[in-house]
Design an enzyme around this catalytic site. Structure first.
Site, PDB file in Angstrom:
ATOM      1  N   ASN A   1     -25.390 -71.651 102.699  1.00  0.00           N
ATOM      2  CA  ASN A   1     -24.813 -70.724 103.676  1.00  0.00           C
ATOM      3  C   ASN A   1     -24.816 -71.295 105.083  1.00  0.00           C
ATOM      4  O   ASN A   1     -25.733 -72.018 105.475  1.00  0.00           O
ATOM      5  CB  ASN A   1     -25.569 -69.403 103.655  1.00  0.00           C
ATOM      6  CG  ASN A   1     -25.514 -68.735 102.293  1.00  0.00           C
ATOM      7  OD1 ASN A   1     -24.602 -68.995 101.514  1.00  0.00           O
ATOM      8  ND2 ASN A   1     -26.477 -67.886 101.997  1.00  0.00           N
TER       9      ASN A   1
ATOM     10  N   ASP B   1     -24.435 -69.128 107.720  1.00  0.00           N
ATOM     11  CA  ASP B   1     -24.597 -67.953 108.580  1.00  0.00           C
ATOM     12  C   ASP B   1     -25.873 -67.941 109.414  1.00  0.00           C
ATOM     13  O   ASP B   1     -26.067 -67.063 110.258  1.00  0.00           O
ATOM     14  CB  ASP B   1     -24.520 -66.669 107.748  1.00  0.00           C
ATOM     15  CG  ASP B   1     -25.490 -66.666 106.569  1.00  0.00           C
ATOM     16  OD1 ASP B   1     -26.607 -67.217 106.702  1.00  0.00           O
ATOM     17  OD2 ASP B   1     -25.129 -66.116 105.506  1.00  0.00           O
TER      18      ASP B   1
ATOM     19  N   HIS C   1     -24.725 -77.063 104.284  1.00  0.00           N
ATOM     20  CA  HIS C   1     -23.353 -76.974 104.793  1.00  0.00           C
ATOM     21  C   HIS C   1     -23.306 -76.614 106.269  1.00  0.00           C
ATOM     22  O   HIS C   1     -22.250 -76.256 106.784  1.00  0.00           O
ATOM     23  CB  HIS C   1     -22.549 -75.968 103.960  1.00  0.00           C
ATOM     24  CG  HIS C   1     -22.384 -76.393 102.529  1.00  0.00           C
ATOM     25  ND1 HIS C   1     -22.090 -75.522 101.510  1.00  0.00           N
ATOM     26  CD2 HIS C   1     -22.479 -77.630 101.957  1.00  0.00           C
ATOM     27  CE1 HIS C   1     -22.011 -76.195 100.374  1.00  0.00           C
ATOM     28  NE2 HIS C   1     -22.248 -77.467 100.621  1.00  0.00           N
TER      29      HIS C   1
ATOM     30  N   CYS D   1     -25.436 -86.560 128.375  1.00  0.00           N
ATOM     31  CA  CYS D   1     -24.578 -87.756 128.409  1.00  0.00           C
ATOM     32  C   CYS D   1     -23.110 -87.423 128.649  1.00  0.00           C
ATOM     33  O   CYS D   1     -22.305 -88.333 128.872  1.00  0.00           O
ATOM     34  CB  CYS D   1     -24.736 -88.555 127.115  1.00  0.00           C
ATOM     35  SG  CYS D   1     -23.983 -87.773 125.675  1.00  0.00           S
TER      36      CYS D   1
ATOM     37  N   GLY E   1     -27.872 -65.850  94.123  1.00  0.00           N
ATOM     38  CA  GLY E   1     -26.568 -65.549  94.703  1.00  0.00           C
ATOM     39  C   GLY E   1     -25.634 -66.724  94.875  1.00  0.00           C
ATOM     40  O   GLY E   1     -24.747 -66.685  95.722  1.00  0.00           O
TER      41      GLY E   1
ATOM     42  N   LEU F   1     -24.548 -62.111  89.282  1.00  0.00           N
ATOM     43  CA  LEU F   1     -23.811 -61.145  88.468  1.00  0.00           C
ATOM     44  C   LEU F   1     -22.728 -61.807  87.632  1.00  0.00           C
ATOM     45  O   LEU F   1     -22.247 -61.230  86.662  1.00  0.00           O
ATOM     46  CB  LEU F   1     -23.177 -60.071  89.366  1.00  0.00           C
ATOM     47  CG  LEU F   1     -24.152 -59.159  90.110  1.00  0.00           C
ATOM     48  CD1 LEU F   1     -23.399 -58.273  91.090  1.00  0.00           C
ATOM     49  CD2 LEU F   1     -24.936 -58.300  89.127  1.00  0.00           C
TER      50      LEU F   1
ATOM     51  N   CYS G   1     -29.066 -59.473  94.322  1.00  0.00           N
ATOM     52  CA  CYS G   1     -30.224 -60.222  94.823  1.00  0.00           C
ATOM     53  C   CYS G   1     -31.264 -59.293  95.460  1.00  0.00           C
ATOM     54  O   CYS G   1     -32.463 -59.439  95.204  1.00  0.00           O
ATOM     55  CB  CYS G   1     -29.758 -61.279  95.828  1.00  0.00           C
ATOM     56  SG  CYS G   1     -28.807 -62.609  95.076  1.00  0.00           S
TER      57      CYS G   1
END
Length: 408
Positions: free
Chosen positions: A172, A174, A191, A232, A272, A302, A319
């Site tokens: 994630n 986020d 990521h 810089c 998840g 799921l 979750c």
């Protein structure tokens, strides 16, 4: 004297005849496909003798259409959400709790499914980003400044504090793991993080954490954010790793920590995640070991995942529901998220006066906003429920363009 034959005209005539034959062949194949498709939709008992004869005559086409239907049905089943009943869920969570207690080095892999409770859409669920795009539906991106760590984020933090979880590997962007209070050394954000921009010209790489999404101007292979390093003067870039890219930043990706954790893991808990991306990182699965010496795999999702057949246990549940029950089994308190203690406020780097209007994203509101001037972290923008660009918006736009090209 005899005239030379018009070779140019005859060649053109041959090409036209060949093209005409190809067009007629395609039309014939389409007619056969439509005919066979209509017949196959009927129950076998309702087919006429002519229709049965057509299936025999075009057996190869009928077999191909049956294979296509089987593939479609398989893909549809994989996208369906399955829920364990109350008794099965209870028993499975008890098995998971026993594994957590006995594990000497438990590593947690997390995906978009742990953030849906924070109103952040996932990718491959029934209402996920890619699912909607595949159906040709438009999806607008949202400003995530109001999102807060979910119950699952807080449970993971507590499990780490209790030394039951050694490391967290997240797909994630986020930033909610960090905002939950989880230690950075125990976290790999493979990521990237939407709140972090960096200067790669400085050595070591200089990091700037912000109170807003820094990715509104960035996209695949275009990572500059429009701000500059205060030391810089070089252009700052985001930390997001898009599909088709290979992340090389030490932080916040922390690949070294993820690989080391995977090597030492005896239990891996996947929460998840569809695992369609994570499965490609062979270093996270110890596939070079004999099967008996690989980490035990537990999956909470799921939907179907490509690792289901290798899992010791697959739990079909949300979750938050699973983690709430797990904490009860472990007799651990779930800490509440306290915005005042959110690490992002202490880690954030203030914008310079020249940078105050360098973004349009809404700031994460400080709980004691009256004690801090807007100049500290930039001007508070008007609330914008739907925004374009960024690590979410760019993906949507790319998907829509591909859809339009196919339609054309």
């Amino acid at each position: 004297m005899e005239e030379a034959p018009d070779t140019g005209s005859s060649a053109r005539a041959e090409r036209k005849a060949l093209e005409k034959a190809k067009i007629q062949q395609r039309e014939s194949e389409r007619r056969i496909l439509r005919l066979v498709g209509r017949v196959l939709k009927k129950p076998e008992a309702e087919r006429s003798e002519e229709e049965a004869a057509a299936l025999l005559l075009h057996r190869d086409t009928a077999e191909e259409l049956c294979r296509r239907r089987s593939r479609r049905d398989g893909l549809r089943r994989k996208q369906e959400e399955v829920f364990d009943d109350a008794e099965a869920l209870k028993n499975k969570v008890q098995q998971l709790a026993a594994a957590v207690r006995q594990a000497s080095h438990l590593v947690v892999y997390t995906g978009a499914g742990i953030s849906t409770a924070a109103s952040i859409p996932d990718y491959r669920g029934p209402n996920g980003v890619w699912t909607q795009l595949q159906k040709g539906r438009a999806v607008s991106s949202s400003d995530l400044s109001h999102a807060e760590p979910t119950l699952t984020h807080m449970c993971i933090r507590m499990l780490h504090e209790e030394k039951l979880v050694k490391h967290v590997v997240s797909q994630n962007c986020d930033g909610l793991h960090l905002r939950s209070g989880l230690c950075r050394h125990a976290l790999s954000e493979l990521h990237g993080n939407m709140f972090i921009e960096v200067c790669t010209s400085c050595s070591p790489v200089r990091e700037y954490m912000r109170l807003f999404d820094v990715t509104e101007r960035t996209s695949l292979h275009r990572h500059t954010t429009g701000r500059n390093c205060s030391c810089c003067g070089a252009e700052l870039r985001d930390t997001i790793v898009h599909f088709g890219e290979r992340g090389s930043l030490e932080q916040p990706l922390n690949w070294e920590g993820a690989v080391e954790a995977a090597k030492r893991a005896d239990v891996i808990l996947c929460l998840g995640s569809s695992l369609k991306v994570l499965k490609k990182y062979s270093c996270l699965w110890s596939m070079n070991r004999p099967v008996s010496k690989r980490p035990q795999l537990y999956i909470v999702n799921l939907q179907w995942t490509p690792k289901d057949d290798l899992a010791v246990l697959k739990i079909h549940g949300r979750c938050d529901d699973v983690m709430r029950r797990l904490m009860e089994e472990l007799n651990l308190q779930i800490p509440a998220y306290d915005r005042i203690k959110d690490p992002i406020f202490s880690l954030a780097t203030p914008l310079t006066p020249e940078e105050l209007h360098s973004h349009t994203r809404e700031l994460i509101a400080h709980p004691r906003g009256q004690d801090r001037s807007s100049a500290d972290f930039g001007v508070q923008m008007k609330e914008s429920p739907h925004v374009q660009g960024g690590w979410f918006g760019r993906g949507y736009g790319k998907g829509r363009r591909k859809k339009r090209k196919k339609a054309a």
